[in-house]
Every structure is written in structure tokens, then in C-alpha cells.
Scaffold this motif. Sequence first.
Motif, mmCIF file in Angstrom:
data_model
loop_
_atom_site.group_PDB
_atom_site.id
_atom_site.type_symbol
_atom_site.label_atom_id
_atom_site.label_comp_id
_atom_site.label_asym_id
_atom_site.label_seq_id
_atom_site.Cartn_x
_atom_site.Cartn_y
_atom_site.Cartn_z
ATOM 1 N N LEU A 225 8.704 -4.417 -0.540
ATOM 2 C CA LEU A 225 8.596 -5.372 -1.437
ATOM 3 C C LEU A 225 9.867 -6.035 -2.003
ATOM 4 O O LEU A 225 10.750 -5.150 -2.259
ATOM 5 N N THR A 226 9.947 -7.325 -1.940
ATOM 6 C CA THR A 226 11.023 -7.809 -2.088
ATOM 7 C C THR A 226 11.293 -8.663 -3.510
ATOM 8 O O THR A 226 10.380 -9.187 -4.148
ATOM 9 N N ALA A 288 7.042 0.312 -7.978
ATOM 10 C CA ALA A 288 8.176 -0.257 -6.919
ATOM 11 C C ALA A 288 9.174 -0.725 -7.881
ATOM 12 O O ALA A 288 10.350 -0.803 -7.707
ATOM 13 N N HIS A 289 8.595 -1.339 -9.131
ATOM 14 C CA HIS A 289 9.568 -1.896 -9.968
ATOM 15 C C HIS A 289 10.434 -0.851 -10.620
ATOM 16 O O HIS A 289 11.530 -0.945 -10.860
ATOM 17 N N ARG A 290 9.853 0.199 -11.047
ATOM 18 C CA ARG A 290 10.959 1.400 -11.484
ATOM 19 C C ARG A 290 12.043 1.615 -10.189
ATOM 20 O O ARG A 290 12.935 2.280 -10.742
ATOM 21 N N ALA A 291 11.730 1.452 -9.195
ATOM 22 C CA ALA A 291 12.309 2.068 -8.144
ATOM 23 C C ALA A 291 13.682 0.875 -7.861
ATOM 24 O O ALA A 291 14.533 1.557 -7.770
ATOM 25 N N ASN A 352 -1.369 8.175 -2.923
ATOM 26 C CA ASN A 352 0.012 8.400 -3.443
ATOM 27 C C ASN A 352 0.792 7.324 -3.186
ATOM 28 O O ASN A 352 0.731 6.693 -2.033
ATOM 29 N N VAL A 353 1.745 6.654 -3.891
ATOM 30 C CA VAL A 353 2.663 5.550 -3.811
ATOM 31 C C VAL A 353 3.875 6.425 -3.661
ATOM 32 O O VAL A 353 4.567 6.709 -4.718
ATOM 33 N N ILE A 354 4.466 6.467 -2.256
ATOM 34 C CA ILE A 354 6.006 7.148 -2.420
ATOM 35 C C ILE A 354 6.934 6.298 -2.141
ATOM 36 O O ILE A 354 6.720 5.640 -1.116
ATOM 37 N N VAL A 355 8.030 6.240 -3.076
ATOM 38 C CA VAL A 355 9.228 5.457 -2.668
ATOM 39 C C VAL A 355 10.138 6.110 -1.715
ATOM 40 O O VAL A 355 10.402 7.221 -1.948
ATOM 41 N N VAL A 356 10.295 5.629 -0.475
ATOM 42 C CA VAL A 356 11.030 6.080 0.668
ATOM 43 C C VAL A 356 12.308 5.129 0.861
ATOM 44 O O VAL A 356 13.365 5.811 1.415
#
Length: 406
Positions: A225-226, A288-291, A352-356
Amino acid sequence: MSDIKKVVLAYSGGLDTSVIAKWISETYQCEVVTFTADLGQGEEVEPARAKAEALGIKEIYIEDLREEFVRDFVYPMFRANTIYEGEYLLGTSIARPLIAKRLVEIANETGADAIAHGATGKGNDQVRFELGAYALKPGVKVVAPWREWDLSSRESLMEYCEEHKIPVDFSSSKKKSPYSMDANLLHISYESGILEDPWKEAEEDMWRWSVSPEAAPDEPTYVELTYEKGDIVAVNGEAMTPATVLTYLNKVGGENGIGRIDIVENRYVGMKARGCYETPGGTIMLRAHRAIESITLDREVAHLKDSLMPKYAELIYNGYWWSPERKMMQKMIDDSQEFVSGTVRLKLYKGNVIVVGRKSDESLFDEKIATMEEDAGAYDQKDAEGFIKLNALRLKIAASKGRSSL
């Protein structure tokens, strides 16, 4: 309110609002204007036109508001990482101020002096619709049939239809969902039925947008996501409009069992209510936004935002989107997003949504300082001693006065 001459009704074309349209016309002896919004609920809204015409409605508004909904309501809310009572992503709450806005605008366009809705007297939506309407048009009158009439069941509504020859698609023999549902592009909600017992597990066939985590694919799905200034502008490198972004994320999230919650929430009107929600795209957006903020926001700015978020969420949940305090907070939130740009890589796997990964030209992450290896003098570890002693000073003073104990 016998002086009411014209009412703008939030109209779905279903049983309730069809009865309401006729009831208002007869009870108040006034003209009814219908307004039907496409907020991405997944059902065709155009059939509402024929239903309204069959009721004798002359002025009919049917509008596609999906882009406005996500751009001007969902996106601003997610810039704040908004979540109510730790779990609810406010899918129903955030749609109501847009509907209230259009009801008022149509009232102004048509010369109507009142608006009407089909919300019950036990729920939050009556508050949200009416607070929004009064904030935007102080002199507007409100017709809320569920607080006025004596039609208290589906059977009584059907009897009213038969008596007044109201054409509806329902019959007493047609199977009806046991749940009260509300859907838009951000979520779908479920209430009533067996959900009124908070001990009972929701039936698997209730869920509409997502597979169960157990049934999700055994291979993960990766998504990039950009962001520009806190908003998603592209998915996997492809530029997308706000509504298109959310539509895509709902699809890929639902396929991977993401976004289901089962909660008991505190309604603004005073009662607790159990509800189930599917918010696959919103769940991905929040993570994603928190990442992306984690590498682009200053620490104290991020912490200040987090401290204010519960109040911001409460304002939206309670119907104060158009209040001066929400607008004031939004200006601060939006200002914090000036440098929140970059790309987040996510792994979606069985619920699960995992930030990588995350990267940004505006990143405040400095590898030379953060490294556990030799940092070539970028950070003098001896400085930490004075920092610790200064911050310990008040603790030591309190302890010397006997105010600390094991």
C-alpha cells in the motif's frame, strides 16, 4: 408539527421505509421526497426508484456516494487510527454524517422543512442522523416514525401494507434474515437474532464478506500500500481512487479471513448491545497506517495522536462528526499527516494482517543510530547515564520521603 409541508426521507426501498413513506404522507398530510444513497452496501439501489414511484413519490433522489464516503469520511477517520472501545472500526457510525448532510442539502434544494429516517428509538442512529441535521440546518424538523407510531412488529408493518396497498417485495412466507444488518463500503454489521444472547456463538453462515480463518488459503497473500499524506493512493503500485482501494482491500481481506469481530459495545443511548462486524479492508488499513506512521511520525506527535484518538472515536460513535470539537481535532490530525508518505508491505494470512516491511523518503528511522553494530560515533552511549539520573531525580526524592514502598 402540523405545519410540515415537505419531508426528505432516507429511503432504502425496503419494507420499513416504504411503510414510513406512506405513513408520513398520511399522518402529516405532506409531500415526501425520497433519498437513496449507494454507499457500497452491495445491493442495487436503482430499484428503489420504481418502489418510490409506486408510492406516488414525485421527487426521487438516488445517488452514488461511494467516492465521497471514502474520501471525505473514511479516510479522514483512518488518519487518526480511529477505533471505538478497542475493537469497533465505526463502519455504521461514519456513514451517518454523510447521509445527514445529503438529507439537509436535498431539503434545501427542494424547499422541504423536515427530514425523516427509519432508525429506532433504541439505537444510536437516530442520534447520529438528528445531531447531524441540526448542526447543518438548525431550524429543520425531524420525523422519526419509530418513536411516534404504534407499528411495533413486522406483522403490523405487513398489515399496514395490505391496508394501504403498498407494493413491497416481501411476503410473510418469504425467508427473512434473522439478523438486523447494515452495510456500506467500510463494513457490514449484524445484530438481533441469537446475537442478543452474548454467550452464543454467531453462526458461520451469517458472515457475508469473509471466509473463516480456518477456511482461508494456506498460502499468504502479500499486498503493498502506497501512502501520500496519510491516505492510500495506490495498491501494489497501481494508482486507485479511495473507493476502489477499499473495494479491493475488502475483497482480498475477506478471502483471507480478515476483519471479523464479535463485541458488546456501549451505546450512546445508555444500553449495552452485542454486535458482529466484518471490516476486512478497514482492518488492513488500520494496521498499515500505523506502520507507515511508525517511521514517519515524531514520537511525541504519535503519542499525542494516540492519547486523543479515544475521544475522537467517541465523537464519531456518538454522532458529533459535524461538531466544532471534531473539526478542531481533524485539523490537528490532518496536519500531523504532512510527512506520512511511503509504502507498507503486508502479509495476509488466515485472519492476520502482518506488517513485513515499510519504507519512506520521509522516514525518521536512522540505521546509523539504530544499529546494534558499531555506529561510528553517531550515538554516544555515555550520554545515557546523565539522562537516566535526571529522570530518576523525582523518584529518588519521593523515595527519600518514604513515598515509595515494595
